[in-house]
Design a protein around this motif. Structure first.
Motif, PDB file in Angstrom:
ATOM      1  N   GLN A  57       0.854  -1.175   0.000  1.00  0.00           N
ATOM      2  CA  GLN A  57       0.000   0.000   0.000  1.00  0.00           C
ATOM      3  C   GLN A  57       0.887   1.221   0.000  1.00  0.00           C
ATOM      4  O   GLN A  57       1.696   1.414   0.905  1.00  0.00           O
ATOM      5  CB  GLN A  57      -0.923  -0.011   1.219  1.00  0.00           C
ATOM      6  CG  GLN A  57      -1.532   1.336   1.570  1.00  0.00           C
ATOM      7  CD  GLN A  57      -2.490   1.883   0.525  1.00  0.00           C
ATOM      8  OE1 GLN A  57      -2.217   1.837  -0.661  1.00  0.00           O
ATOM      9  NE2 GLN A  57      -3.593   2.425   0.960  1.00  0.00           N
ATOM     10  N   CYS A 112      -3.747  -2.001   6.742  1.00  0.00           N
ATOM     11  CA  CYS A 112      -4.033  -0.670   6.199  1.00  0.00           C
ATOM     12  C   CYS A 112      -5.372  -0.170   6.720  1.00  0.00           C
ATOM     13  O   CYS A 112      -6.350  -0.902   6.772  1.00  0.00           O
ATOM     14  CB  CYS A 112      -4.063  -0.701   4.677  1.00  0.00           C
ATOM     15  SG  CYS A 112      -4.404   0.931   3.970  1.00  0.00           S
ATOM     16  N   VAL A 113      -5.422   1.096   7.071  1.00  0.00           N
ATOM     17  CA  VAL A 113      -6.654   1.658   7.619  1.00  0.00           C
ATOM     18  C   VAL A 113      -7.773   1.688   6.570  1.00  0.00           C
ATOM     19  O   VAL A 113      -8.938   1.743   6.916  1.00  0.00           O
ATOM     20  CB  VAL A 113      -6.383   3.057   8.218  1.00  0.00           C
ATOM     21  CG1 VAL A 113      -6.160   4.088   7.122  1.00  0.00           C
ATOM     22  CG2 VAL A 113      -7.503   3.490   9.149  1.00  0.00           C
ATOM     23  N   TYR A 206      -0.356   3.071   8.250  1.00  0.00           N
ATOM     24  CA  TYR A 206       0.207   4.367   7.838  1.00  0.00           C
ATOM     25  C   TYR A 206       1.158   4.969   8.854  1.00  0.00           C
ATOM     26  O   TYR A 206       1.926   5.883   8.520  1.00  0.00           O
ATOM     27  CB  TYR A 206      -0.903   5.367   7.499  1.00  0.00           C
ATOM     28  CG  TYR A 206      -1.775   5.774   8.672  1.00  0.00           C
ATOM     29  CD1 TYR A 206      -2.892   5.039   9.013  1.00  0.00           C
ATOM     30  CD2 TYR A 206      -1.457   6.892   9.437  1.00  0.00           C
ATOM     31  CE1 TYR A 206      -3.680   5.389  10.098  1.00  0.00           C
ATOM     32  CE2 TYR A 206      -2.246   7.252  10.523  1.00  0.00           C
ATOM     33  CZ  TYR A 206      -3.349   6.492  10.850  1.00  0.00           C
ATOM     34  OH  TYR A 206      -4.102   6.848  11.923  1.00  0.00           O
ATOM     35  N   TYR A 227      -1.951  10.893   5.693  1.00  0.00           N
ATOM     36  CA  TYR A 227      -3.260  10.339   6.081  1.00  0.00           C
ATOM     37  C   TYR A 227      -3.955  11.269   7.067  1.00  0.00           C
ATOM     38  O   TYR A 227      -5.153  11.498   6.988  1.00  0.00           O
ATOM     39  CB  TYR A 227      -3.088   8.955   6.723  1.00  0.00           C
ATOM     40  CG  TYR A 227      -3.144   7.801   5.746  1.00  0.00           C
ATOM     41  CD1 TYR A 227      -2.626   7.908   4.463  1.00  0.00           C
ATOM     42  CD2 TYR A 227      -3.729   6.596   6.111  1.00  0.00           C
ATOM     43  CE1 TYR A 227      -2.672   6.850   3.568  1.00  0.00           C
ATOM     44  CE2 TYR A 227      -3.787   5.522   5.226  1.00  0.00           C
ATOM     45  CZ  TYR A 227      -3.257   5.653   3.955  1.00  0.00           C
ATOM     46  OH  TYR A 227      -3.316   4.600   3.094  1.00  0.00           O
TER      47      TYR A 227
END
Ligand SMILES: Nc1nc2c(c(=O)[nH]1)N[C@H]1C(S)=C(S)[C@@H](COP(=O)(O)O)O[C@H]1N2
Ligand SMILES: [Mo]
Length: 382
Positions: A57, A112-113, A206, A227
């Motif tokens: 990502q 990953c969020v 992140y 982010y």
């Protein structure tokens, strides 16, 4: 730059493939590339570092080919307080700290969020491995940290930025934030952010800066990072503390609306919670009674046996001892057999529970809420 928008996001998803093998969507004027390993079937507890097994990502929207390519000998970490240079660390100095007894290894599930929003759609933006490195506090011992500093702004060589609260560095009862140089006993690869990345046990992907090249101590508590200030601007939990939420992932029905051969099927998935251990996973079919799924990654001995010998030895060195399993911040795999399904449409509902007493809810009224149980429609063929 527009704000992250759920409806737009969903629309984009609706046009994507069910298995979400490669996903591309816009966030404001930028693209975010997301790759997953799909909805496999035999998720191993440890994800090999090889390309295409870990998810990739780029929170910073760069292609794999453009990932920074930094030789270990060229790696430098600048330590600053605004314009003021506080110090510098090179790769050899970092490895020396490790050799002098500062090295540590721990399991970390990286997630990953974006999977927070994709969770109910079976995303696989998640992987798990044994990271080795040196506690950030050890690397900062010789540094005069300004007394008024409250945050560390973090920078990657690709231009990605984030931050961690300074208070996290000495938080009690937490595994240390790590300057990681190995994954699964091998040097951290280019795509994984090598030669050195940050690893923060309980935090979303992140916050785990790849190709780390600068730490900047600041007295400002303002949100900082790509982010924090662009992609998820205004989402309070994104800036700090940035903890992973309780969720289920990678449920192997090969996507939504999969057609399966009945009458008996096996389902499998992984569940994880930031700061807490998964204690239970329950499922039901067509809103019938809930049953418990078997947890597969909740026992240290079982996991050790599933690893190659070299990694068994590495696991023995890990900071998490056998008695503390299942581990906070680390996924467990779960599976269950469902028997006697009739041909036609069904719905699978799965929810996870953690050691802090949190549970995914059957109906939060918001299908994208992180606390929402995962609901997956599927078909049994005639
Ligand atoms: N330097 C840098 N670090 C980064 C990113 C990035 O784009 N650049 N992406 C972040 C995001 S959003 C995630 S989810 C993880 C993904 O890590 P992986 O590519 O090793 O799976 O790295 C994080 N660290
Ligand atoms: Mo991410």
């Amino acid at each position: 730059m527009t704000r992250f928008n759920r409806r737009e996001f969903l629309k984009t998803l609706a046009t994507g493939s069910a298995a979400l093998l490669a996903l591309r969507f816009t966030s404001g004027c930028e693209f975010v590339d997301v790759e997953t390993f799909g909805t496999g079937g035999d998720t191993s507890f440890l994800t090999p570092q090889d390309d295409g097994v870990w998810f990739w990502q780029s929170g910073n929207s760069i292609a794999k080919e453009d990932a920074p390519n930094i030789a270990a000998d060229d790696w430098r970490l600048a330590i600053t307080a605004g314009d003021q240079r506080l110090g510098e660390l090179n790769y050899q100095q970092l490895r020396e700290l490790g050799a002098q007894g500062q090295e540590l290894t721990y399991w970390k599930t990286l997630r990953c969020v974006f999977s927070l929003n994709l969770g109910p759609l079976l995303t696989s933006l998640i992987a798990n491995g044994l990271f080795t490195g040196v506690p950030l506090t050890a690397a900062l011992e010789a540094i005069d940290i300004p007394a008024e500093a409250v945050k560390i702004r973090t920078f990657g060589a690709d231009g990605f930025t984030s931050n961690i609260p300074l208070s996290r560095l000495n938080a009690e009862g937490q595994l240390p934030v790590m300057l990681a140089y190995e994954l699964n006993g091998e040097p951290l690869s280019r795509l994984r952010g090598g030669p050195v990345r940050l690893i923060i046990p309980e935090m979303w992907g992140y916050k785990n800066m790849k190709w780390l090249d600068r730490l900047d101590f600041t007295a400002s508590d303002e949100a900082f990072g790509v982010y924090e200030t662009v992609r998820f601007r205004g989402v309070a939990s994104i800036d700090a503390p940035g903890k992973m939420a309780l969720a289920n992932h990678t449920i192997t029905l090969a996507g939504r609306n999969a057609t399966l051969d009945g009458p008996d099927i096996t389902i499998e998935g992984v569940a994880v919670s930031g700061d807490a251990a998964i204690t239970e996973v329950r499922f039901s079919v067509d809103d019938g009674p809930e049953r418990q799924a078997d947890l597969l990654g909740d026992d240290a001995g079982e996991v050790r046996q599933s690893l190659p010998p070299a990694l068994q030895a590495l696991m023995a060195d890990a900071a998490q001892d056998d008695e503390s399993w299942p581990l906070p911040n680390v996924w467990v795999r779960w599976s269950a057999n469902i028997e006697g399904l009739s041909p036609g449409s069904h719905t699978l509902t799965v929810r996870a529970f953690d050691s802090e007493g949190r549970a995914q809810q059957l109906d939060t009224g918001d299908p994208l809420a992180v606390a929402q149980a995962v609901r997956v429609p599927f078909e049994i063929s005639d």
